[in-house]
Design a protein around this motif. Structure first.
Motif, PDB file in Angstrom:
ATOM      1  N   ASP A   7       0.699  -6.426  -2.485  1.00 52.67           N
ATOM      2  CA  ASP A   7       0.336  -6.271  -1.075  1.00 52.67           C
ATOM      3  C   ASP A   7       0.393  -4.811  -0.639  1.00 52.67           C
ATOM      4  O   ASP A   7      -0.436  -4.363   0.155  1.00 52.67           O
ATOM      5  CB  ASP A   7       1.221  -7.143  -0.187  1.00 52.67           C
ATOM      6  N   ALA A   8       1.356  -4.059  -1.164  1.00 56.17           N
ATOM      7  CA  ALA A   8       1.411  -2.625  -0.844  1.00 56.17           C
ATOM      8  C   ALA A   8       0.149  -1.935  -1.349  1.00 56.17           C
ATOM      9  O   ALA A   8      -0.451  -1.121  -0.635  1.00 56.17           O
ATOM     10  CB  ALA A   8       2.656  -1.990  -1.451  1.00 56.17           C
ATOM     11  N   LEU A   9      -0.276  -2.269  -2.570  1.00 58.57           N
ATOM     12  CA  LEU A   9      -1.479  -1.659  -3.134  1.00 58.57           C
ATOM     13  C   LEU A   9      -2.715  -2.029  -2.332  1.00 58.57           C
ATOM     14  O   LEU A   9      -3.491  -1.154  -1.924  1.00 58.57           O
ATOM     15  CB  LEU A   9      -1.673  -2.111  -4.592  1.00 58.57           C
ATOM     16  N   ILE A  35       1.544   6.194  -7.403  1.00 60.40           N
ATOM     17  CA  ILE A  35       0.437   5.359  -7.861  1.00 60.40           C
ATOM     18  C   ILE A  35      -0.656   6.265  -8.421  1.00 60.40           C
ATOM     19  O   ILE A  35      -1.144   7.152  -7.725  1.00 60.40           O
ATOM     20  CB  ILE A  35      -0.152   4.521  -6.707  1.00 60.40           C
ATOM     21  N   ASN A  36      -1.023   6.043  -9.662  1.00 62.72           N
ATOM     22  CA  ASN A  36      -2.099   6.805 -10.308  1.00 62.72           C
ATOM     23  C   ASN A  36      -1.888   8.306 -10.171  1.00 62.72           C
ATOM     24  O   ASN A  36      -2.816   9.074  -9.927  1.00 62.72           O
ATOM     25  CB  ASN A  36      -3.466   6.387  -9.756  1.00 62.72           C
ATOM     26  N   GLY A  37      -0.623   8.728 -10.286  1.00 67.77           N
ATOM     27  CA  GLY A  37      -0.291  10.141 -10.256  1.00 67.77           C
ATOM     28  C   GLY A  37      -0.129  10.751  -8.879  1.00 67.77           C
ATOM     29  O   GLY A  37       0.139  11.943  -8.755  1.00 67.77           O
ATOM     30  N   THR A  38      -0.279   9.952  -7.827  1.00 72.85           N
ATOM     31  CA  THR A  38      -0.157  10.459  -6.459  1.00 72.85           C
ATOM     32  C   THR A  38       0.995   9.759  -5.754  1.00 72.85           C
ATOM     33  O   THR A  38       1.126   8.532  -5.825  1.00 72.85           O
ATOM     34  CB  THR A  38      -1.469  10.217  -5.670  1.00 72.85           C
ATOM     35  N   GLU A  39       1.798  10.554  -5.070  1.00 72.10           N
ATOM     36  CA  GLU A  39       2.939  10.020  -4.313  1.00 72.10           C
ATOM     37  C   GLU A  39       2.446   9.484  -2.966  1.00 72.10           C
ATOM     38  O   GLU A  39       1.697  10.163  -2.260  1.00 72.10           O
ATOM     39  CB  GLU A  39       3.954  11.145  -4.086  1.00 72.10           C
ATOM     40  N   LEU A  67      -2.415   0.621   0.818  1.00 74.24           N
ATOM     41  CA  LEU A  67      -3.040   1.775   0.165  1.00 74.24           C
ATOM     42  C   LEU A  67      -4.539   1.557  -0.088  1.00 74.24           C
ATOM     43  O   LEU A  67      -5.211   2.456  -0.567  1.00 74.24           O
ATOM     44  CB  LEU A  67      -2.322   2.086  -1.149  1.00 74.24           C
ATOM     45  N   HIS A  68      -5.024   0.373   0.197  1.00 72.47           N
ATOM     46  CA  HIS A  68      -6.445   0.017   0.062  1.00 72.47           C
ATOM     47  C   HIS A  68      -6.950   0.201  -1.369  1.00 72.47           C
ATOM     48  O   HIS A  68      -8.112   0.538  -1.581  1.00 72.47           O
ATOM     49  CB  HIS A  68      -7.298   0.777   1.079  1.00 72.47           C
ATOM     50  N   LEU A  69      -6.073  -0.043  -2.342  1.00 71.51           N
ATOM     51  CA  LEU A  69      -6.441  -0.068  -3.754  1.00 71.51           C
ATOM     52  C   LEU A  69      -6.660  -1.537  -4.103  1.00 71.51           C
ATOM     53  O   LEU A  69      -5.724  -2.258  -4.445  1.00 71.51           O
ATOM     54  CB  LEU A  69      -5.341   0.561  -4.613  1.00 71.51           C
TER      55      LEU A  69
END
Length: 177
Positions: free
Chosen positions: A43-45, A26-30, A49-51
């Motif tokens: 829901d995962a985001l 996500i956004n370049g980060t694993e 991941l609190h995005l």
């Protein structure tokens, strides 16, 4: 083993399925997560991941508030299973700006006052970025057609179209075209 319940029987009885280890870029980060296999990308985001930039609107893929980019293509995150996004590059509104420098479409949204309540804004911007990169921002009619999957309850469509046109002009001038 006496008294043991098979996984199929446990699932049929309403027990949650075993967690699935998922790796999302996500956004370049694993990010490594253990998720229920039924977890949507949205829901995962938001929950894991609190995005929270991508919004949960209708949950049916009809409003576009949850739009993110997956391998550069627009996707309704509420309709996508997180497990199926493994190995794909996901970009959310949080990853669009480069440091303190806004993406041209983010800047155009501010300049053109292309939002009111703001609930649909992240989805509109992400879909607009895809609209421009796909080459569908040549005219207001094209923009309206290709953005029709993103709804704005406030009716800021004229401002959204103008913001996309402005950002498309910036993109084409920086690409030498």
């Amino acid at each position: 083993m006496p008294g043991a319940i098979s996984p199929a029987l446990a699932q049929a009885a309403g027990a949650a399925p075993a967690l699935l280890d998922v790796s999302l870029r996500i956004n370049g980060t694993e990010h490594r997560l253990s998720l229920d296999p039924r977890t949507t990308l949205l829901d995962a985001l938001r929950e894991h991941l609190h995005l929270t930039g991508s919004k949960k609107g209708c949950g049916l893929g009809q409003c576009g508030a949850c739009t993110v980019l997956m391998d550069g293509m627009r996707v309704k995150a509420c309709l996508s299973l997180a497990a199926l996004a493994q190995g794909r590059e996901i970009k959310t509104i949080e990853g669009l700006a480069q440091g303190d420098e806004l993406h041209p479409l983010q800047a155009s949204f501010i300049e053109r006052d292309a939002f009111q309540c703001g609930y649909c804004t992240s989805g509109q911007i992400m879909a607009g970025v895809a609209c421009i990169s796909e080459g569908h921002a040549g005219s207001p009619q094209d923009i309206r057609e290709w953005m029709s999957g993103n709804l704005c309850r406030c009716g800021a469509y004229d401002h959204i179209v103008a913001a996309i046109q402005d950002a498309a002009a910036v993109s084409s001038s920086t690409q030498g075209g």
